[in-house]
Scaffold this active site. Sequence first.
Site, short mmCIF file in Angstrom:
data_model
loop_
_atom_site.label_atom_id
_atom_site.label_comp_id
_atom_site.label_asym_id
_atom_site.label_seq_id
_atom_site.Cartn_x
_atom_site.Cartn_y
_atom_site.Cartn_z
CD GLU C 82 -1.31 0.06 3.64
OE1 GLU C 82 -1.97 -0.92 3.99
OE2 GLU C 82 -1.45 1.20 4.12
CB CYS C 114 -1.82 -5.57 5.63
SG CYS C 114 -1.62 -3.96 6.39
CG HIS C 236 -2.12 -8.51 9.13
ND1 HIS C 236 -0.91 -8.06 8.66
CD2 HIS C 236 -2.82 -7.41 9.51
CE1 HIS C 236 -0.88 -6.74 8.74
NE2 HIS C 236 -2.02 -6.31 9.25
#
Lengths: 405, 141, 347
Positions: C82, C114, C236
């Site tokens: 990003e 992400c 994550h």
Amino acid sequence: MHCMREASVYTEVDMMYKKRDVAIISAAATKCGEQWDKGLKDLAWEAGVKAVEEAGISGKDIEYLVVGNMSGGMFVGQEHIGALVADFLGLNPIPSLRVEGACASGGIAFFQGYMAVASGLYDIVAVGGVEKMTDVEQEHATTALSGAMDFEWEAYFGATFPGIYALMARRYMYEYGLKKETLAKVAVKNHYHGSMNSLAHFMNRISLEEALSAPMVAEPLGKYDCCPISDGAALVILAPLEIARKYTDTPIIVKSSVMASDTLSLLKRRDICTLDATVNAAEKAFRLAHIERSQVNLIEVHDCFTIAEVLAIEDLGFAKKGEGWKVCDEGQTYVGGNLPVNTDGGLKASGHPVGATGVKQIVEIVKQLRGEVERGRQVNNAEIGLAHNVGGSGATAVVTILARR
Amino acid sequence: MSHIAPPAHWRRAKERYRLLGSKCENCGSTFFPPTKVCPKCRRKGRIVQTEFSGKGKIYSYTIIHSAPKMFEKYTPYILALVELEEGPKVMSQIVDCKPEEVKIGMAVEVCFRKLFEQDGEGIISYGFKFRPADNSWKSLQ
Amino acid sequence: MSVGIVGYGAYIPKYRIRVEDIARVWGHDAGSIKSGLGVLEKSVPSLDEDTATLAVEAARNALKRAKDVKPSEIGAVYVGSESHPYAVKPTAATVAEALGIVPDTTAADLEFACKAATAGIQACMGLVKGGYIKYGMSIGADTAQSAPGDALEYTASAGAAAYIIGSENLVAEIEGTFSYTQDVPDFWRREGAPYPRHGGRFTGEPAYFEHVVKASKGLMERLGTNVSDYNYVVFHMPNGKFPLRAAKILGFTIEQVRIGLVVEKIGNTYSGSSLLGLAAVLDVAKSGERILLTSYGSGAGSDSFSIIVRDLIEERRNLAPSVKYYVERKEYIDYALYARSKCLYRG
């Protein structure tokens, strides 16, 4: 002493163009520095008029003009400098050539003018050098100067000119034990000489402490290890020796003027502590002049950075490789010493208007040989002098040997 | 370098990205920057592209404090002449290294970094830089 | 035909800033931030590092481990991020050029907060399995942005992980993948805006946990596996707390999560986060062990993978630096230097 080619390769060819001896009949320079009120044309005009008046000739006598100028385009947005200067000196329609070899542009101009007279093609030739550097922001001036190194593999990776010489200095320190103090001594000496030169960019003396504590530019080189950005011009007039006395009682004889080239980038050098172009040009210049190093009374060397003065002393053959710094350290390079170096203050103090520098050095030697410089920096009974002009980090070198007799 | 148009950046990008030089197949000499002719073999030489290992030693170095505008934001930075293990030298910045740590003879390895940016809207130039060689990872597995 | 990981590589910039140094500037309480986020320090890129340079470093490490793979055999390069250096001009093409993968390859930049790089792995799996390419590479890389003083500033960091996907010489097989995606405005950055904005606690339940948990469950249901079948689980890592809570919800133990939890000392490397966690696991896992990987991208979605480690890992993992090496290779900078590098490197 290292030499890239066999000496015999040159001699025959070099002598072919030389049909007659050449002398300098007049020499003049402007003051160097930040000359806010003068443009490139004004500076060229000033040097030209001074030289013409000194020779007592008319502009009409001049047959050919060569002008050294590194980067009119980037410094003042002006190219086509040859015709421009001829126009301003009132010399049209004579042929007028601008030559460029970075900071050696002036030296190359002299070399070209010398060839023109020596070959018999022209009799009276004017050789000028001019650079107006302070009409752009310093950053643009730096960018213009960085054009003298390899753009794609040096400047592109963040190399600067002081940086290139700093790389040489660092390696030299590593190889030969040079200390920063010695480099500072070079700057102190050049400021001392410059303080007596009314045309110098800087006329202030500096102390060793000042030089050593100055802000860093590219370590190990600090502010006082680097020459300034200057405006200035110089012009000399050449004539065949046989008619030189018509114009002056003190013609200065050009014993030899030799140019040599080397790789533009430092990457490809055989040894970054040696400027092979200087070695080659000097070796040939002494040979053609039939003069020994020991006969030379003073030298003007291209000290764009203090380390360059050390290297020049060696590469010109006045000291063994690795021992040039000792000559500087011991103070032998002062006027009155064994080897007076840069009696006008050098590029460091007298200034470095890049395209003019090579001619300005010739002017200094001429004045010294005539005994015309300020007391205190006059070398007594100077008979033979040498001027050494370098382009970039050593891709071009011009060595000229001048004599009173 | 803000006046440099894209083709001038692009033309040498491969060589700058991958540390590509040239090699003479006749005598085995390697060159950087890439050459078109082998200075030793001349016409007998056969020049091909070669990728250097990226390992080398610092031959000389300086700390740049005063830089052109493109490089100003990185000052002070270390500029070095790096002697590649294959022989040729390259001029490059040394990163991930404090100015006081750099020294002649120090082993370095190639990495990939930004060289400069034209401005907020211009081209970003990438290429090789070097960092201190670190083989400690081999014992850290 | 089985498909899986042929090589993997990590990269984390050398510089770190401590939570204390950020908290001091804003008058926050470092102690409560550290315990609240489970993050002690974060990685900071050098001025001359960006997503492209991080991606290249990680990709070079992946190629070292995939030692039989020639760059010319890689038929696809995807970079998930990003923080692509250009709004228009692909990071993936720069990476492909720098690795000598060009020109017979496809390449594209992916963006899904992400998790874009795990989407890239799925794309590579499809292309490999479909017989269109021999190998594909997907890289997650970010130099994450955060507004000065924002809570994100304590975690938004920089790092990259690269994976080469193929069907031969596997160091680990991917036995299945499952994704879960919905439109959820938990975190965003508008075109031209320098810093992202976020919905505070709204980033939790309806966003991170909803997707991570559902994707993981969905995958296990499809494969007929359960939490006890996995030696390691990687989620994550926006902070140190979220993955632990997701693990708890799903019934995993701390022990299963521990190895892949690499957020405490490097922060949230965004697109690199879960893939660096997986790399840390591959650095130590034994042949036959099973790994659950679930990424998360705000906006929102999760990609879940079930991975079985193969014998080849033993000889290949030592061909490039481990995640542990990069985590421990560090030099601290203070907030002033951090500010200089953050402000300026964004140009």
